[in-house]
Design a protein around this motif. Structure first.
Motif, mmCIF file in Angstrom:
data_model
loop_
_atom_site.group_PDB
_atom_site.id
_atom_site.type_symbol
_atom_site.label_atom_id
_atom_site.label_comp_id
_atom_site.label_asym_id
_atom_site.label_seq_id
_atom_site.Cartn_x
_atom_site.Cartn_y
_atom_site.Cartn_z
ATOM 1 N N ILE A 23 32.960 -82.396 -58.844
ATOM 2 C CA ILE A 23 32.445 -81.676 -57.688
ATOM 3 C C ILE A 23 32.692 -80.180 -57.863
ATOM 4 O O ILE A 23 33.767 -79.751 -58.288
ATOM 5 N N ALA A 24 31.679 -79.363 -57.583
ATOM 6 C CA ALA A 24 31.747 -77.943 -57.905
ATOM 7 C C ALA A 24 31.857 -77.047 -56.682
ATOM 8 O O ALA A 24 32.101 -75.838 -56.826
ATOM 9 N N GLU A 25 31.662 -77.577 -55.492
ATOM 10 C CA GLU A 25 31.762 -76.739 -54.306
ATOM 11 C C GLU A 25 32.177 -77.577 -53.107
ATOM 12 O O GLU A 25 31.862 -78.770 -53.015
ATOM 13 N N THR A 26 32.896 -76.963 -52.187
ATOM 14 C CA THR A 26 33.454 -77.683 -51.037
ATOM 15 C C THR A 26 32.361 -78.215 -50.115
ATOM 16 O O THR A 26 32.608 -79.163 -49.365
ATOM 17 N N THR A 27 31.168 -77.633 -50.169
ATOM 18 C CA THR A 27 30.086 -78.091 -49.292
ATOM 19 C C THR A 27 29.650 -79.521 -49.614
ATOM 20 O O THR A 27 28.963 -80.158 -48.812
ATOM 21 N N ARG A 28 30.055 -80.030 -50.786
ATOM 22 C CA ARG A 28 29.695 -81.399 -51.162
ATOM 23 C C ARG A 28 30.708 -82.426 -50.667
ATOM 24 O O ARG A 28 30.466 -83.632 -50.763
ATOM 25 N N ILE A 29 31.849 -81.969 -50.165
ATOM 26 C CA ILE A 29 32.879 -82.894 -49.703
ATOM 27 C C ILE A 29 32.390 -83.790 -48.562
ATOM 28 O O ILE A 29 32.604 -85.008 -48.584
ATOM 29 N N PRO A 30 31.724 -83.265 -47.529
ATOM 30 C CA PRO A 30 31.259 -84.138 -46.438
ATOM 31 C C PRO A 30 30.359 -85.276 -46.907
ATOM 32 O O PRO A 30 30.474 -86.407 -46.418
ATOM 33 N N ILE A 172 40.067 -80.658 -54.139
ATOM 34 C CA ILE A 172 40.047 -79.574 -53.149
ATOM 35 C C ILE A 172 40.988 -78.458 -53.567
ATOM 36 O O ILE A 172 40.673 -77.265 -53.384
ATOM 37 N N LEU A 173 42.130 -78.792 -54.159
ATOM 38 C CA LEU A 173 43.005 -77.752 -54.698
ATOM 39 C C LEU A 173 42.256 -76.911 -55.736
ATOM 40 O O LEU A 173 42.334 -75.674 -55.735
ATOM 41 N N ARG A 174 41.546 -77.578 -56.629
ATOM 42 C CA ARG A 174 40.786 -76.873 -57.664
ATOM 43 C C ARG A 174 39.722 -75.975 -57.040
ATOM 44 O O ARG A 174 39.545 -74.818 -57.451
ATOM 45 N N LEU A 175 39.019 -76.491 -56.030
ATOM 46 C CA LEU A 175 37.963 -75.714 -55.383
ATOM 47 C C LEU A 175 38.531 -74.539 -54.586
ATOM 48 O O LEU A 175 37.841 -73.545 -54.369
ATOM 49 N N GLU A 176 39.782 -74.668 -54.161
ATOM 50 C CA GLU A 176 40.435 -73.577 -53.433
ATOM 51 C C GLU A 176 41.083 -72.563 -54.364
ATOM 52 O O GLU A 176 41.737 -71.625 -53.916
ATOM 53 N N GLY A 177 40.904 -72.768 -55.673
ATOM 54 C CA GLY A 177 41.368 -71.783 -56.636
ATOM 55 C C GLY A 177 42.739 -72.029 -57.225
ATOM 56 O O GLY A 177 43.280 -71.178 -57.939
ATOM 57 N N GLN A 178 43.330 -73.196 -56.962
ATOM 58 C CA GLN A 178 44.633 -73.514 -57.538
ATOM 59 C C GLN A 178 44.476 -73.897 -59.007
ATOM 60 O O GLN A 178 43.570 -74.640 -59.378
ATOM 61 N N ARG A 179 45.383 -73.420 -59.840
ATOM 62 C CA ARG A 179 45.365 -73.760 -61.260
ATOM 63 C C ARG A 179 45.937 -75.156 -61.443
ATOM 64 O O ARG A 179 47.045 -75.456 -61.000
ATOM 65 N N MET A 180 45.175 -76.046 -62.065
ATOM 66 C CA MET A 180 45.602 -77.426 -62.254
ATOM 67 C C MET A 180 46.283 -77.580 -63.610
ATOM 68 O O MET A 180 45.769 -77.116 -64.640
ATOM 69 N N GLU A 181 47.454 -78.220 -63.599
ATOM 70 C CA GLU A 181 48.197 -78.432 -64.834
ATOM 71 C C GLU A 181 47.596 -79.584 -65.633
ATOM 72 O O GLU A 181 47.203 -80.605 -65.075
ATOM 73 N N THR A 182 47.527 -79.401 -66.959
ATOM 74 C CA THR A 182 46.973 -80.425 -67.839
ATOM 75 C C THR A 182 48.063 -81.417 -68.246
ATOM 76 O O THR A 182 49.177 -81.012 -68.582
ATOM 77 N N ALA A 183 47.743 -82.691 -68.201
ATOM 78 C CA ALA A 183 48.701 -83.720 -68.595
ATOM 79 C C ALA A 183 49.006 -83.621 -70.088
ATOM 80 O O ALA A 183 48.191 -83.127 -70.869
ATOM 81 N N SER A 184 50.179 -84.085 -70.472
ATOM 82 C CA SER A 184 50.576 -84.102 -71.878
ATOM 83 C C SER A 184 50.809 -85.548 -72.302
ATOM 84 O O SER A 184 51.611 -86.260 -71.690
ATOM 85 N N LEU A 185 50.078 -85.987 -73.316
ATOM 86 C CA LEU A 185 50.192 -87.356 -73.809
ATOM 87 C C LEU A 185 50.998 -87.399 -75.102
ATOM 88 O O LEU A 185 50.925 -86.475 -75.919
#
Length: 249
Positions: A23-30, A172-185
């Protein structure tokens, strides 16, 4: 309405999770919330998030399928101050069934009575999400299922919506501009996922890698947990998008 016993072979759940990741924008959440109503036969779905933005003074994030009339009435009556779904749910770590709420308080009885009048459903579950940086969220769903059906359905709802709530919050965190941490395998986790991507079963992967089937399953379970994946296919998809399967050190 869907009913399945496993996350594997569960294309609708996988599709929903994939949609949340893309999802690329919050308007798609509803629209996505309305899709949840359709798939699960629910009366309502609501997402409440706090601490989602680093900007000071940012208020809570709310996305709901409730009617505007109910939202306005809820705010006007200040029901948030007595709503146990919010007051208890935002502090809890585990899902909570609304049937466990103490209804002896007249204000709580009034809240749920008027909610039913506005068509919210007689049954409900709230699923909390606690992030790593003080962010929190609560996903609540309601249903009009009978007593007998609810005993069965609540288990399906809790199973799927724990995963959906987490991915909705991350989206929603990502869409609000929060940096998401990448998992480490670990190397073994990546190896096992690579063979799953090639269509191998856990037993076949165990033969190839010289491990026991139980050990392979443990590596796959660990990888799914780190990636927040519903099943092995979903884990391969997420790991691939994060470039975690490109090489084995």
């Amino acid at each position: 309405m869907r009913r399945r016993d496993r996350h594997d072979d569960d294309p609708e759940l996988f599709e929903l999770l994939a949609n949340l990741e893309e999802i690329a924008e919050t308007t798609r959440i509803p629209a996505l919330l309305c899709r949840l109503l359709e798939i699960y036969g629910l009366k309502s779905v609501a997402y409440l998030g706090s601490g989602l933005s680093a900007q000071p003074g940012q208020g809570p994030y709310l996305a709901v399928t409730y009617s505007d009339d109910w939202v306005d009435h809820y705010k006007a009556q200040r029901f948030v101050d007595v709503d146990p779904a919010v007051q208890i749910g935002m502090r809890r770590m585990l899902p909570i069934d609304w049937d466990t709420f103490d209804r002896r308080d007249k204000n709580v009885r009034r809240l749920f009575g008027e909610a039913a009048e506005f068509g919210l459903g007689r049954r409900g579950i709230s699923l909390p999400v606690h992030g790593q940086h003080g962010d929190r969220a609560l996903v609540s769903i309601t249903s009009d299922a009978s007593d007998r059906d609810w005993r069965h359905l609540r288990l399906y709802y809790m199973r799927d919506f724990q995963m959906l709530a987490l991915h909705m919050h991350q989206a929603i965190l990502r869409l609000e501009g929060q940096r998401m941490e990448t998992a480490s395998l670990s190397p073994r986790e990546r190896e096992c996922l690579l063979w799953v991507a090639e269509g191998k079963t856990a037993w076949e992967t165990a033969i190839i890698l010289g491990l026991s089937e139980h050990t392979v399953r443990c590596y796959l379970e660990s990888a799914r947990h780190k990636l927040g994946a519903a099943n092995n296919t979903h884990a391969v998809n997420k790991a691939g998008k994060a470039s975690l399967l490109s090489q084995i050190p």
